[in-house]
Motif scaffolding. Structure first.
Motif, PDB file in Angstrom:
ATOM      1  N   VAL A   1     -44.094 -99.180 -15.640  1.00 31.73           N
ATOM      2  CA  VAL A   1     -44.837 -99.987 -14.666  1.00 31.73           C
ATOM      3  C   VAL A   1     -43.841-100.404 -13.602  1.00 31.73           C
ATOM      4  N   GLY A   2     -44.273-100.466 -12.350  1.00 30.55           N
ATOM      5  CA  GLY A   2     -43.416-100.988 -11.288  1.00 30.55           C
ATOM      6  C   GLY A   2     -42.201-100.100 -11.068  1.00 30.55           C
ATOM      7  N   HIS A   3     -41.152-100.676 -10.513  1.00 28.65           N
ATOM      8  CA  HIS A   3     -39.946 -99.886 -10.303  1.00 28.65           C
ATOM      9  C   HIS A   3     -38.727-100.662 -10.767  1.00 28.65           C
ATOM     10  N   ALA A   4     -37.617 -99.948 -10.895  1.00 29.47           N
ATOM     11  CA  ALA A   4     -36.376-100.537 -11.395  1.00 29.47           C
ATOM     12  C   ALA A   4     -35.484-100.898 -10.210  1.00 29.47           C
ATOM     13  N   ASP A   5     -35.018-102.124 -10.147  1.00 27.20           N
ATOM     14  CA  ASP A   5     -34.017-102.463  -9.130  1.00 27.20           C
ATOM     15  C   ASP A   5     -32.618-102.321  -9.735  1.00 27.20           C
ATOM     16  N   GLU A   6     -31.582-102.676  -8.972  1.00 28.35           N
ATOM     17  CA  GLU A   6     -30.218-102.451  -9.478  1.00 28.35           C
ATOM     18  C   GLU A   6     -29.944-103.212 -10.771  1.00 28.35           C
ATOM     19  N   THR A   7     -30.483-104.427 -10.886  1.00 29.67           N
ATOM     20  CA  THR A   7     -30.172-105.201 -12.095  1.00 29.67           C
ATOM     21  C   THR A   7     -30.847-104.618 -13.337  1.00 29.67           C
ATOM     22  N   ALA A   8     -31.826-103.724 -13.165  1.00 27.60           N
ATOM     23  CA  ALA A   8     -32.458-103.083 -14.328  1.00 27.60           C
ATOM     24  C   ALA A   8     -31.632-101.908 -14.854  1.00 27.60           C
ATOM     25  N   VAL A   9     -30.655-101.472 -14.067  1.00 30.91           N
ATOM     26  CA  VAL A   9     -29.926-100.256 -14.446  1.00 30.91           C
ATOM     27  C   VAL A   9     -29.128-100.409 -15.751  1.00 30.91           C
ATOM     28  N   PRO A  10     -28.498-101.566 -16.026  1.00 34.16           N
ATOM     29  CA  PRO A  10     -27.837-101.677 -17.339  1.00 34.16           C
ATOM     30  C   PRO A  10     -28.772-101.340 -18.499  1.00 34.16           C
ATOM     31  N   PHE A  11     -30.025-101.785 -18.423  1.00 34.90           N
ATOM     32  CA  PHE A  11     -30.955-101.402 -19.488  1.00 34.90           C
ATOM     33  C   PHE A  11     -31.150 -99.886 -19.514  1.00 34.90           C
ATOM     34  N   LEU A  12     -31.315 -99.284 -18.341  1.00 38.21           N
ATOM     35  CA  LEU A  12     -31.528 -97.828 -18.301  1.00 38.21           C
ATOM     36  C   LEU A  12     -30.349 -97.081 -18.927  1.00 38.21           C
ATOM     37  N   MET A  13     -29.135 -97.618 -18.760  1.00 40.01           N
ATOM     38  CA  MET A  13     -27.939 -96.925 -19.257  1.00 40.01           C
ATOM     39  C   MET A  13     -27.704 -97.157 -20.748  1.00 40.01           C
TER      40      MET A  13
END
Lengths: 273, 273
Positions: B187-199
């Protein structure tokens, strides 16, 4: 009058003295800088690692990270350590202050490596290099140009590079930003806490594509240790894969002469222009 | 009664509320864990990055590092932020506490990326992948075995992997510990602060050599950002090159669908056995 002269013995040049529980003092030596970056970040991180290791009371350093807040100068500095977790792993943070201002914020993880899983599986290979005697030192190399006067920090280690690794300084840039070679302490040997300095003791790998112009200030450096460096020559490989978004990484691998992995490092640096 | 249900919107699931200067509260949601590792470290680091970003008042996150001190649980948590340096770069640290105990120590560096050098030089290449529609999701894949019930954290993203990337779960291990694929927010989009979760949202790359057994607790994670992830599918590549000395690294690269570098990551993890 504090003696600031470097001894070349990394244990001595990163020594800390405990002044109270979790408090240490140190003397940052002269001669560990490059240009205006005096001293380099790796030396500060090794000093902080020494203080954290003393407070942690565990024999092995697993990983250490530094965030470089302000330029430090040769002279006295203080380190405050906090133990954040104390168990099989000891997790710590440290702040190095100089003149009442924080210069470095660091974290470290310590353990007794002998009680951790002993499995070894290594897919990377150590850099292939001519024997040290068949390499040149930066001093030997250039009669002119920037490498005729290597930065002072170069003289704190015995460096040997394959001659082809220094072609960039003669106007023949590479297309890939990578450098490999040998170094060893001038005096004594390097323990695990000296490794952060070792991982920040080269010029930026981007010199090989841009020529030896400017330095790239480090804002963060993480060093992941796998074993003590031991005595003798060490093989290194440093590379940058991407300058983008205003920052670049510098990735390092450190190996013993006979091919045992000592450490991986990554730093975040600010490219100049 | 706090609602702990994950929304799948990474902005909402990492939200923080300012309670005083440099103090924040958050709710760690359910469903971001794998086995006993509930929630995963990347989610905590994204939450800490949100708090640091709010305190730093700069639009871009350059690099963030977390040291994972104690297992957190779904529920309320508090974050204290300290500004360590405030200039063109804003350097911060944060501690996330739960139940009066520190769970995460983090540092972050923020800036306005538009005022940093704009040079782009990228030697790495994005992972080559079949189109997402030609890939499988972990749900599609295994009728039996560990991947018949992917860990909850997998369901927080839309995952698509080339079928050959999941052969390890069918008893055909690789000789190299690497995994590549696609994901995007549900849902929605990922901003820069979401990237640690993605990694930190994949299984360990060592699953590809060992099979899907055990998880490798993260003790440290550094994420270096190059641009916001934007909307749509993201390409990833994760690999481990060395299990040695009781630790292993997991290196990640994140790219947009059309091949722009978003982030590099490295974590220090404890291999199981």
């Amino acid at each position: 009058m504090i003696d600031l002269a470097p001894t070349g013995d990394l244990t001595q040049d990163t020594a800390v003295a405990r002044t109270a529980q979790n408090r240490y003092e140190t003397v940052i030596r002269d001669g560990y800088g490059a240009g205006e970056l005096v001293p380099n970040g790796g030396l500060l991180l090794s000093i902080a690692a020494r203080a954290m290791a003393d407070a942690a009371q565990r024999p092995s350093l697993l990983t250490v990270t530094g965030q470089f807040l302000r330029r430090a100068q040769p002279g006295a500095a203080e380190i405050r350590v906090e133990i954040l977790r104390n168990g099989r792993l000891v997790m710590t943070h440290a702040q190095l202050d100089q003149g009442g201002q924080p210069a470095l914020h660091a974290t470290g993880v310590f353990a007794d490596r002998s009680v951790l899983p002993q499995r070894t599986w290594v897919a990377s290979t150590p850099p292939e290099l001519p024997e040290p005697d068949a390499c040149v030192s930066p001093d030997d190399f250039a009669e002119s140009g920037p490498f005729s006067t290597p930065p002072p920090v170069f003289r704190r280690l015995d460096h040997r590079l394959p001659a082809d690794q220094l072609q960039f300084a003669l106007g023949s840039p590479n297309t890939h930003a990578a450098i490999k070679g040998w170094y060893r302490p001038l005096v004594g040997h390097a323990d695990e806490t000296a490794v952060p300095f070792l991982m920040d003791a080269l010029f930026p790998p981007t010199f090989t594509i841009d020529g030896p112009i400017g330095f790239a200030p480090t804002i963060e450096l993480t060093v992941q240790l796998r074993r003590p460096p031991g005595d003798g020559w060490l093989r290194y490989r440093f590379a940058t894969r991407a300058i983008a978004g205003g920052v670049m990484e510098e990735d390092g691998e450190l190996w013993t002469a006979d091919g045992e992995l000592v450490a991986l490092s990554r730093q975040t640096a600010l490219p100049t222009g």
